[in-house]
Design an enzyme around this catalytic site. Structure first.
Site, PDB file in Angstrom:
ATOM      1  N   HIS A  34      21.756  60.372  47.589  1.00 44.43           N
ATOM      2  CA  HIS A  34      20.352  60.045  47.298  1.00 44.43           C
ATOM      3  C   HIS A  34      19.821  60.921  46.167  1.00 44.43           C
ATOM      4  CE1 HIS A  34      20.390  59.056  51.797  1.00 44.43           C
ATOM      5  NE2 HIS A  34      20.087  57.902  51.233  1.00 44.43           N
ATOM      6  N   SER A 184      24.246  58.655  55.144  1.00 47.34           N
ATOM      7  CA  SER A 184      23.447  59.225  56.243  1.00 47.34           C
ATOM      8  C   SER A 184      24.172  59.030  57.567  1.00 47.34           C
ATOM      9  CB  SER A 184      22.073  58.568  56.301  1.00 47.34           C
ATOM     10  OG  SER A 184      21.417  58.714  55.060  1.00 47.34           O
TER      11      SER A 184
HETATM   12  P1  AMP Z   1      20.015  54.402  52.118  1.00 50.31           P
HETATM   13  O1  AMP Z   1      19.097  55.524  52.451  1.00 50.31           O
HETATM   14  O2  AMP Z   1      21.353  54.503  52.769  1.00 50.31           O
HETATM   15  O3  AMP Z   1      19.354  53.053  52.266  1.00 50.31           O
HETATM   16  O4  AMP Z   1      20.337  54.543  50.564  1.00 50.31           O
HETATM   17  C1  AMP Z   1      19.322  54.596  49.611  1.00 50.31           C
HETATM   18  C2  AMP Z   1      19.931  54.478  48.239  1.00 50.31           C
HETATM   19  O5  AMP Z   1      20.845  55.548  48.031  1.00 50.31           O
HETATM   20  C3  AMP Z   1      20.725  53.175  48.054  1.00 50.31           C
HETATM   21  O6  AMP Z   1      20.512  52.673  46.739  1.00 50.31           O
HETATM   22  C4  AMP Z   1      22.137  53.629  48.251  1.00 50.31           C
HETATM   23  O7  AMP Z   1      23.095  52.818  47.589  1.00 50.31           O
HETATM   24  C5  AMP Z   1      22.089  55.010  47.641  1.00 50.31           C
HETATM   25  N1  AMP Z   1      23.185  55.833  48.158  1.00 50.31           N
HETATM   26  C6  AMP Z   1      23.507  56.076  49.460  1.00 50.31           C
HETATM   27  N2  AMP Z   1      24.628  56.810  49.547  1.00 50.31           N
HETATM   28  C7  AMP Z   1      25.043  57.025  48.280  1.00 50.31           C
HETATM   29  C8  AMP Z   1      26.150  57.711  47.688  1.00 50.31           C
HETATM   30  N3  AMP Z   1      27.072  58.323  48.434  1.00 50.31           N
HETATM   31  N4  AMP Z   1      26.256  57.708  46.339  1.00 50.31           N
HETATM   32  C9  AMP Z   1      25.341  57.086  45.570  1.00 50.31           C
HETATM   33  N5  AMP Z   1      24.273  56.437  46.062  1.00 50.31           N
HETATM   34  C10 AMP Z   1      24.126  56.399  47.385  1.00 50.31           C
END
Ligand code: AMP
Length: 274
Positions: A34, A184
């Site tokens: 993130h 997460s």
């Molecule tokens: P989430 O909180 O899982 O909905 O993720 C929020 C944003 O962070 C989304 O655009 C995800 O693709 C991005 N994201 C989550 N994990 C990663 C990671 N390991 N590398 C890059 N972006 C990530």
């Protein structure tokens, strides 16, 4: 840093902002993945808005909505340190005030393959919340991770087809040193499971090694990947082009190799872009 939960207040704040606005939507429990998106937004824009909202409509019945990690205090600190100007943390009622609301649907084909096949309706919920968040924040750029490759594809498609003004910016997938893709949901893993989870990135590594060595047949690559993943309950191992069409041969520069599976009761996804 301003913390705002009321969408109307955020819209008013947004109207007063001069210069470019970057937006990073998240479900919180922020990690280095993130933060790479957030830092990029801070570097590229005059103002950065981050949202933390565990969106109930993208979870299916029986999934981990209730136990999804919530770490608001740590998230606030991390956002502040990273130079975020506004943290948008709405309640469920503020995002979904009416049960009988106007809906947006994921495309019937590309929204129902791979992740969409194993989590039918998931992308309806994702697009529904992202459209709302983009309308509330009206960003010049919104940052999404390649980690969620199909989500990124569908959001880019939505922005184009609904003539949204926001530029969707794809961001690189961030891994732990071990190779494990940051998520997460990694918080659910026991130390033993964490080890097993490495098989996902190892299978992708095997695929990229085969491609470097000249292999182009998708089926052969998937076969080897399944061997690496034999201790994992696989949802899918798939090779697609950047428009999410299955391909029989690797096209350098136009290929995504994806894997999803369960380590214990934790569902993990990973991918590499070739
Ligand atoms: P989430 O909180 O899982 O909905 O993720 C929020 C944003 O962070 C989304 O655009 C995800 O693709 C991005 N994201 C989550 N994990 C990663 C990671 N390991 N590398 C890059 N972006 C990530």
């Amino acid at each position: 840093m301003e913390i705002i939960s009321d969408p109307k207040k955020l819209k008013e704040y947004r109207k007063r902002l001069k210069g470019s606005v970057g937006f990073v939507p998240t479900m919180g429990a922020l990690h280095a993945g993130h933060l790479s998106l957030i830092k990029r937004s801070v570097a590229e824009n005059d103002h950065t808005i981050v949202s933390v909202f565990v969106n109930p409509t993208q979870f299916l019945e029986g999934e981990d909505l209730e136990k999804y990690p919530r770490k608001m205090e740590a998230d606030k600190k991390l956002c502040e340190l990273a130079g975020v100007e506004i943290l948008f943390a709405p309640s469920e009622k503020e995002i979904y005030p009416d049960k009988d609301e106007v809906l947006i649907s994921a495309p019937k084909i590309k929204g129902y393959v791979l992740e969409g096949y194993h989590r039918p309706g998931h992308f309806d919920g994702v697009l529904r919340v992202v459209l709302k968040l983009l309308n509330i924040t009206s960003p010049d750029k919104a940052y999404f991770g390649k980690k969620d490759a199909q989500q990124l594809y569908l959001i880019t498609k939505m922005a184009k087809e609904l003539f949204l003004d926001t530029k969707i910016v794809p961001c690189e997938l961030v891994r732990e040193e071990s190779g494990l893709a940051m998520s997460s949901r990694n918080a659910y893993l026991s130390p033993k499971e964490r080890n097993k989870a490495l098989l996902l990135s190892q299978a992708l590594k095997r695929a990229s090694n085969m491609i470097t060595a000249g292999e182009r047949e998708s089926e052969k690559i998937k076969e080897k990947m399944r061997e690496v993943l034999k201790e994992i309950k696989i949802d899918y191992v798939e090779i697609v082009d950047r428009d999410f069409n299955e391909i029989e041969k690797i096209e350098i520069g136009n290929t995504i190799i994806l894997v999803a599976g369960y380590v214990g009761s934790t569902r993990l996804i990973d991918n590499i872009w070739i």
